[in-house]
Design a protein around this motif. Structure first.
Motif, short mmCIF file in Angstrom:
data_model
loop_
_atom_site.label_atom_id
_atom_site.label_comp_id
_atom_site.label_asym_id
_atom_site.label_seq_id
_atom_site.Cartn_x
_atom_site.Cartn_y
_atom_site.Cartn_z
N GLU A 71 3.82 1.48 -1.61
CA GLU A 71 4.25 0.99 -0.29
C GLU A 71 4.04 -0.51 -0.17
OE1 GLU A 71 3.33 4.99 2.38
OE2 GLU A 71 1.86 3.39 2.24
N ILE A 72 2.85 -0.94 -0.61
CA ILE A 72 2.53 -2.36 -0.48
C ILE A 72 3.50 -3.20 -1.29
CG2 ILE A 72 0.80 -4.11 -1.03
CD1 ILE A 72 -0.26 -2.56 1.17
N TYR A 73 3.81 -2.72 -2.48
CA TYR A 73 4.66 -3.53 -3.35
C TYR A 73 6.13 -3.42 -2.97
CZ TYR A 73 6.49 -5.64 -7.58
OH TYR A 73 7.14 -6.47 -8.44
N GLU A 74 6.58 -2.18 -2.73
CA GLU A 74 8.01 -1.98 -2.48
C GLU A 74 8.39 -2.32 -1.05
OE1 GLU A 74 9.95 -1.21 -4.88
OE2 GLU A 74 8.61 -0.41 -6.43
N ARG A 75 7.48 -2.04 -0.11
CA ARG A 75 7.87 -2.23 1.28
C ARG A 75 6.86 -3.11 2.03
NH1 ARG A 75 9.05 2.85 -0.08
NH2 ARG A 75 7.30 3.92 0.89
N PRO A 76 6.72 -4.34 1.59
CA PRO A 76 5.81 -5.24 2.30
C PRO A 76 6.31 -5.47 3.72
CG PRO A 76 7.17 -6.48 0.79
CD PRO A 76 7.44 -5.03 0.53
N GLN A 77 5.39 -5.59 4.64
CA GLN A 77 5.82 -5.74 6.02
C GLN A 77 5.75 -7.18 6.51
OE1 GLN A 77 3.34 -2.90 7.92
NE2 GLN A 77 4.64 -1.19 7.29
N THR A 78 4.94 -8.00 5.85
CA THR A 78 4.89 -9.39 6.31
C THR A 78 5.19 -10.31 5.14
OG1 THR A 78 2.59 -9.87 5.78
CG2 THR A 78 3.01 -8.73 7.86
N ARG A 79 5.54 -11.51 5.52
CA ARG A 79 5.85 -12.53 4.54
C ARG A 79 4.68 -12.73 3.58
NH1 ARG A 79 8.17 -17.84 5.51
NH2 ARG A 79 7.32 -19.26 3.97
#
Ligand SMILES: Nc1ncnc2c1ncn2[C@@H]1O[C@H](COP(=O)(O)OP(=O)(O)OP(=O)(O)O)[C@@H](O)[C@H]1O
Ligand SMILES: [Mg+2]
Lengths: 277, 358, 272
Positions: free
Chosen positions: B221-229
């Motif tokens: 999730e962290i790698y594929e779908r980062p939420q912030t810049r």
């Protein structure tokens, strides 16, 4: 220049050789000379025989236990004091530390003299106690007694204890206390099993310094002790400066003291190297 | 299930500076949880708050549902592996490991058994009599681990435990640590500033920046779908493009930037005409003289640099608006463009994501 | 506000520990400075008895100025302190620089050797010097023997203080300067001296303070006509107490405190 350190060292070495090493060697020479005015040059062990005088042995014994008591006193108040100082914020820490050292730098007699005005019969302490109604009929009788000497010795030599103990505490990694607490150790266990063993080398050095100095202190027992509580320092001084002079006995006494202290130093160095593994 | 550790709204000020701000975390029993962030972002402080070495200025910490965490450190069932191990230098390996058990006043026989077992687990048999200074870095690290694990705590906190080791040993220890955690089933909270390490070992990761938790999620999730810049930028490598949002058709939005339009999949936000940031990973970019159709994003550009990285090559392409995009091209693939070549660069809309500014 | 570490680690027991430490510290500092305060307060007492307060007065300070014996003792003390310090500063500084050049065991050995006069109890050093002056050197006891005797322990202190300062000196600075084309002499005057002078000055001030206060050794190796202030104070205390001592002692104490503080301040100047 790098290759000629001896040029720089030579003057100091010669100076100390002539006025430090040689004089120390003379102690040994005089100790085996004969009594004269002040010394007669003949070889003999008579001075060491006079060491077993019933007037001398109790003094040696008293010096030993008074010095031990003073050393323990210094440790008992110096160790927690060092901990207190080390835990001050960085900036004020130096100040707290200097406040301990300054009386040492001003190690004048005058402070001991001040103690005599405090401890003497009808002095400041008894005055104060009298006002509070705490003074026994006969007074405390502190001055010219072993307790007064011990107070004076602790006072004068406390910095010799704080100096190495504080240094070892400054090197101590206080995260180790965190680690101990983290593993469930309470305050007493953490101090006894982690802080104390880690600061032991400093404690040993401190005790050594204080014991050596207090054992042959001469001024403190002279001013605070009086005639009935002589220590070996007084005895040595008398043999040299008061009549009847006996330099060989004085030198033999000094030699015995130095030898005894050397044994103490040797033992504690062994202990210390064991501690450091 | 009660979380192993729960932080709600935790804030901490140190030296007049807010070091930890409004941190909410819920760490599950048996989880390998990492706190990841750049140096100075407050990871160690968060850990020390959990261990009880610091008290939070605001918010609450619960350990296995018990709280509020006002209990002093010595009474908490969490154990810390310190950043530089903090082994007791005057105690042998054995005494170090046995220390925690002795504090619990366990019977002698049991202590012996437990210490032996844990030393076997971390593969330190035969070194019981050594002092910490007689051990290598990796061995010291394992003693610290054994010391923390042996009392069977609710949570083990690890503060960059591999930071002092060389790269090779570090990689080995990563695998060993992970395996150990699996076997013991103890909850690990692991602090690191090394993103690769966090991605490789963790069940979940919390990315921290300037005292805040920006995102919590599995490594994927962290790698594929980062939420912030920041998360996109800090984890792995990425291309960032700023632009204005424009509603587009069939689940695709468009971002306009300097006259170029970029398609972004997965829509959702299409309120229109706001400033946004778009991110796309270099490995999703394709470079070639002529790209086949099927890519929603396709731009003509010029190769400005090409750097060799062993198994791959990083190709830098400048496109129309002057932006340089980086593309990761596996070595050995058919054609490798050289600097100065005119190429096309493209990527599918689904590979791009919109992230919020921090 | 941040709770102190002991509290966070150990709860109320930690607070107990801190309380105990605080109480101990308060008592110890009180103990250390009680005599200082007593001395200073009573030096301004108008009473003829050293321990009875008799109203504020500076009469004892005024009387000091008329006391020829004390003034001549002051002169002796100052001459002695300055001469011994000059000697010790030269010898000790050279030795410290020389020791720095040595390597390995020899260096440790000689460092201990130069520090030994500090460790040997003063009484032992005192009788050793007395016997040496009388029996071997056959010198007339007096100012000369005092200066030699003081220079011995002062040299040890200066060498230790300067040596400590040199320890913080990075040898690479010297190499860097040589590399940049400086001569040995330039390296010494431009690089080393500016970095080391606080140590030298600090050592000198310490030596001055110690010499001013030294009693035991002076007591043994002094001769007729060379009475120092501490010796004079000693005999005043022995003869019987007059409040003049309070005034004199206060002044000496202030001088020592100022010198010691200066020495410490200078030594810690731009050191790490
Ligand atoms: N005791 C303290 N007093 C003042 N400021 C502190 C203190 N401890 C930490 N800080 C500051 O708090 C911030 C966060 O520190 P922290 O040690 O938690 O960072 P970190 O994320 O662990 O960094 P690193 O990866 O370098 O270990 C830093 O800016 C640091 O300077
Ligand atoms: Mg950290």
């Amino acid at each position: 220049m790098r290759s000629r350190p001896w040029l720089l060292l030579l003057p100091g070495l010669l100076w100390l050789g002539a006025f430090f090493l040689l004089p120390l060697a003379i102690i040994a020479v005089v100790a085996v000379a004969d009594r004269g005015a002040p010394v007669a040059w003949g070889f003999g062990w008579s001075a060491f025989g006079r060491l077993w005088d019933p007037l001398v042995v109790p003094v040696l014994w008293r010096s030993a236990w008074i010095a031990a008591a003073a050393t323990l006193g210094c440790l008992a108040i110096g160790y927690p004091l060092s901990y207190f100082i080390v835990r001050r914020p960085k900036r004020s820490r130096r100040l707290w530390y200097f406040l301990v050292l300054i009386p040492l730098a001003a190690n004048s007699l005058v402070l001991l003299y001040a103690w005599t005005t405090i401890l003497r019969p009808a002095g400041l302490l008894e005055n104060l106690a009298g006002r509070l109604g705490l003074l026994p009929e006969a007074g405390f009788g502190l001055l010219w007694s072993p307790p007064a000497i011990i107070i004076g010795l602790v006072y004068w030599y406390l910095p010799f204890m704080v100096y190495p103990v504080y240094a070892s505490m400054e090197r101590f990694d206080f995260r180790l206390l965190e680690a101990a607490a983290d593993l469930g150790a309470g305050v007493r266990t953490s101090v006894v099993r982690v802080l104390w063993p880690q600061t032991l080398p400093g404690v040993v050095t401190g005790c050594l310094l204080v014991y050596m100095q207090t054992f042959c202190s001469f001024v403190v027992p002279d001013l605070l002790g009086g005639a009935k509580t002589l220590m070996v320092g007084n005895l040595i001084q008398q043999r040299f400066l008061s009549l009847p002079q006996d330099w060989p006995l004085g030198a033999a006494l000094a030699l015995a003291v130095v030898a005894a202290l050397a044994v103490v130093v040797w033992i504690s160095m062994r202990v210390q190297s064991r501690l450091e593994g | 299930m009660v979380p192993a550790v729960e932080l709600t709204g935790v804030g901490k000020e140190l030296g007049g500076q807010k070091v930890v701000r409004g941190v909410d975390l819920s760490i599950r029993e048996g989880e390998f949880f990492s706190l990841l962030g750049p140096s100075g972002c407050g990871k160690t402080t968060t850990l020390r708050l959990i261990a009880g070495f610091e008290t939070p200025d605001e918010g609450a910490i619960r350990i296995r549902g018990r709280g509020p965490g006002r209990r002093p450190a010595f009474a908490r069932e969490v154990n810390l592996v310190f950043q530089n191990y903090a082994l007791f230098p005057h105690m042998t390996v054995w005494a170090n490991v046995a220390f925690g058990l002795e504090m619990e006043r366990r019977p002698k026989e049991e202590i012996r058994r437990e210490v032996e077992a844990i030393l076997a687990l971390v593969r330190l048999e035969g070194l019981e009599g050594r002092y910490p200074r007689q051990l290598s870095g990796g061995q010291q690290q394992r003693v610290a681990l054994a010391r923390a694990l042996v009392t069977d705590p609710a949570v083990v906190l690890l503060d960059e435990p591999l930071g002092a080791l060389d790269l090779k040993l570090r990689k080995d220890m990563q695998i060993e640590l992970k395996a150990l955690q699996r076997r013991t089933g103890v909850t690990f909270i692991y602090v690191t500033h090394d993103q690769e390490e966090a991605l490789a070992m963790s069940d979940r990761i919390a990315v921290m920046h300037e005292g805040r938790v920006l995102q919590v999620g599995t490594p994927e999730e962290i790698y594929e779908r980062p939420q912030t810049r920041f998360v996109a930028h800090f984890i792995g490598e990425t291309n960032l493009l700023e632009g204005r949002l424009r509603p587009g058709g069939n689940g695709v939005v468009e971002v306009e930037s300097d006259g170029l339009a970029f398609a972004v999949g997965g829509g959702g936000r299409s309120s229109g005409d706001e400033q946004v940031i778009l991110t796309v990973r270099p490995e999703h970019l394709v470079v070639g003289r002529r790209l086949n159709g099927g890519l929603e994003n396709r731009f003509a550009g010029e190769v400005v640099a090409s750097a060799y990285h062993g198994s791959e090559r990083m190709v830098h392409v400048r496109i129309g608006n002057g932006v340089v995009l980086r593309s990761r091209v596996p070595n050995g693939s058919a054609e490798l463009p050289d600097p100065g070549d005119a190429v096309e660069v493209g990527w599918p809309a689904a590979a791009a994501r919109l992230v919020s500014p921090d | 506000m941040n709770a102190p570490a002991e509290d966070r680690l150990f709860g109320w027991k930690g607070r107990g520990l801190r309380l105990g430490l605080g109480v101990n510290a308060a008592l110890v500092y009180g103990f250390l400075y009680l005599p200082v305060v007593v001395l200073m307060v009573f030096s301004f007492s108008g009473s003829r008895y050293a321990t009875v307060w008799g109203g504020f007065s500076v009469q004892w300070y005024v009387r000091l100025l008329d006391n020829q014996v004390l003034l001549s003792a002051l002169r002796t003390t100052l001459v002695l302190a300055v001469c011994a310090t000059l000697l010790a500063t030269v010898l000790g500084t050279m030795a410290a620089f020389g020791l720095r050049r040595l390597r390995g065991r020899l260096r440790g050995l000689l460092e201990t050797w130069f520090f030994l006069p500090v460790l040997v109890p003063d009484l032992v050093l005192a009788i050793a010097l007395l016997m040496f002056f009388v029996l071997v050197a056959q010198l007339q006891l007096g100012l000369g023997t005092l200066i030699i005797a003081h220079s011995v322990f002062c040299t040890a202190y200066v060498a230790a203080v300067v040596g400590a300062r040199l320890k913080g000196f990075d040898d690479r600075l010297e190499e860097a300067a040589l590399d940049l084309g400086a001569t040995r002499w330039q390296v010494f005057t431009r690089i080393k001296l500016p970095l080391v002078w606080p140590g030298i000055l600090g050592g000198a001030l310490l030596s001055l303070a110690l010499s001013l206060d030294e009693f035991v050794i002076s007591f043994f190796v002094t001769g007729p006509g060379a009475t120092t202030l501490p010796i004079e104070i000693y005999s005043m205390v022995k003869r019987g107490v007059t409040p003049e001592i309070n005034a004199l002692a206060t002044l000496m104490l202030l001088a020592s405190i100022v010198l010691a503080t200066l020495s410490i301040l200078i030594q810690s100047k731009n050191s790490s």
